[in-house]
Design a protein around this motif. Structure first.
Motif, PDB file in Angstrom:
ATOM      1  N   PHE A 116      53.936   8.219  -3.992  1.00  0.00           N
ATOM      2  CA  PHE A 116      54.303   9.025  -2.838  1.00  0.00           C
ATOM      3  C   PHE A 116      55.581   8.506  -2.166  1.00  0.00           C
ATOM      4  O   PHE A 116      56.189   9.217  -1.372  1.00  0.00           O
ATOM      5  N   PHE A 117      55.966   7.272  -2.480  1.00  0.00           N
ATOM      6  CA  PHE A 117      57.194   6.710  -1.908  1.00  0.00           C
ATOM      7  C   PHE A 117      58.287   6.627  -2.968  1.00  0.00           C
ATOM      8  O   PHE A 117      59.139   5.741  -2.931  1.00  0.00           O
ATOM      9  N   ALA A 118      58.260   7.569  -3.893  1.00  0.00           N
ATOM     10  CA  ALA A 118      59.227   7.578  -4.992  1.00  0.00           C
ATOM     11  C   ALA A 118      60.673   7.616  -4.519  1.00  0.00           C
ATOM     12  O   ALA A 118      61.541   6.963  -5.129  1.00  0.00           O
ATOM     13  N   PRO A 119      61.031   8.351  -3.455  1.00  0.00           N
ATOM     14  CA  PRO A 119      62.441   8.361  -3.027  1.00  0.00           C
ATOM     15  C   PRO A 119      62.983   6.986  -2.686  1.00  0.00           C
ATOM     16  O   PRO A 119      64.129   6.646  -3.030  1.00  0.00           O
ATOM     17  N   ILE A 120      62.186   6.149  -2.030  1.00  0.00           N
ATOM     18  CA  ILE A 120      62.651   4.804  -1.674  1.00  0.00           C
ATOM     19  C   ILE A 120      62.675   3.896  -2.904  1.00  0.00           C
ATOM     20  O   ILE A 120      63.639   3.164  -3.155  1.00  0.00           O
ATOM     21  N   ILE A 121      61.592   3.939  -3.677  1.00  0.00           N
ATOM     22  CA  ILE A 121      61.486   3.053  -4.844  1.00  0.00           C
ATOM     23  C   ILE A 121      62.530   3.395  -5.895  1.00  0.00           C
ATOM     24  O   ILE A 121      63.042   2.516  -6.594  1.00  0.00           O
ATOM     25  N   ALA A 122      62.880   4.674  -6.027  1.00  0.00           N
ATOM     26  CA  ALA A 122      63.881   5.079  -7.011  1.00  0.00           C
ATOM     27  C   ALA A 122      65.259   4.513  -6.691  1.00  0.00           C
ATOM     28  O   ALA A 122      66.116   4.399  -7.583  1.00  0.00           O
ATOM     29  N   SER A 123      65.488   4.137  -5.442  1.00  0.00           N
ATOM     30  CA  SER A 123      66.788   3.583  -5.058  1.00  0.00           C
ATOM     31  C   SER A 123      66.907   2.097  -5.398  1.00  0.00           C
ATOM     32  O   SER A 123      67.999   1.537  -5.307  1.00  0.00           O
ATOM     33  N   ILE A 124      65.808   1.453  -5.779  1.00  0.00           N
ATOM     34  CA  ILE A 124      65.838   0.032  -6.144  1.00  0.00           C
ATOM     35  C   ILE A 124      66.274  -0.096  -7.596  1.00  0.00           C
ATOM     36  O   ILE A 124      65.631   0.450  -8.495  1.00  0.00           O
ATOM     37  N   PRO A 125      67.379  -0.776  -7.882  1.00  0.00           N
ATOM     38  CA  PRO A 125      67.852  -0.883  -9.274  1.00  0.00           C
ATOM     39  C   PRO A 125      66.903  -1.715 -10.128  1.00  0.00           C
ATOM     40  O   PRO A 125      66.177  -2.573  -9.621  1.00  0.00           O
TER      41      PRO A 125
END
Length: 246
Positions: A119-128
């Protein structure tokens, strides 16, 4: 940025199931490829982590290994229905072992947090992806102590181990490292066998006492023994002189 600023997002489930096809002309190659990659990846990861825990016996096996491999195979089977890459054990689990994990309860909590991360994919996707590199380097350095168990005096074992260790990071694959190590071992052993057929004996690389590295504990024990013997030697003349005076 528009995706990142959402913070929380619930994606649609319309593409959860993988689109199946009736083109099975290359299915054999895919099955064999996924089989050896998944098997070797799982073997390398499990043995690497379990050996760090000290659960591997003299035969190279560990308790409940069949259950571990069965769970890995079942996860791969279920994941294929959702179009996922082989769901297998990953070396990142060594981070938990390095932190003190010893039971499957750690995996349960990790699975729970992975579920929340959906559910927090937008934030986690920004982590390289390279952000986890630092922790893996630390864990790898801790697991490197297992290399002391390798028979470095035997070129067959030394060359095989070196290629296995060096190929893994260069190819980003545990499977390729194991293939290089196993292939090299078979070639070397086969060469020595063929030479023995024509009368060339295999060199004896058994450990020599002069070449065997001494563990720190053994050095401390030897130092204590020398200290005790020197103290006894100093005390003995004093007692002898006392007896003569008496």
């Amino acid at each position: 940025f528009n995706y990142f600023k959402q913070v929380v997002s619930v994606e649609k489930l319309e593409k959860v199931m993988t689109p199946f096809t009736n083109e099975l002309d290359k299915v054999g190659v895919a099955l064999v490829t996924f089989l050896y990659i998944d098997f070797l990846d799982t073997s390398g990861t499990l043995l690497g982590i379990v050996s760090n825990l000290g659960y591997v016996n003299e035969e190279g096996d560990f308790p409940r290994s069949k259950i571990a491999y069965a769970c890995d195979a079942l996860a791969t089977l279920v994941g294929s229905f959702f179009g996922l890459s082989p769901i297998t054990s990953y070396i990142e689990s060594a981070a938990g072992v390095g932190a003190g994990s010893r039971t499957g309860l750690t995996a349960v909590f990790c699975g729970f947090f992975f579920f929340l991360s959906i559910f927090f994919a937008p934030i986690i996707a920004s982590i390289p992806a390279w952000a986890t590199g630092g922790s893996l380097i630390v864990v790898g350095s801790l697991m490197a102590k297992s290399l002391q168990k390798i028979k470095w005096h035997d070129p067959t074992h030394a060359i095989t181990a070196f290629l296995t260790v060096i190929i893994m990071p260069l190819t980003y694959s545990i499977a390729y490292g194991l293939i290089a190590g196993i292939g090299t071992y078979l070639i070397l052993e086969g060469t020595f066998y063929l030479l023995s057929l024509v009368g060339v004996e295999r060199p004896n690389w058994e450990e020599d006492e002069d070449l065997t590295p001494i563990a720190p504990k053994e050095l401390e024990a030897d130092a204590d023994k020398e200290k005790e013997s020197s103290e006894e030697a100093e005390v003995a003349p004093v007692e002898k002189d006392d007896e003569e005076e008496a």
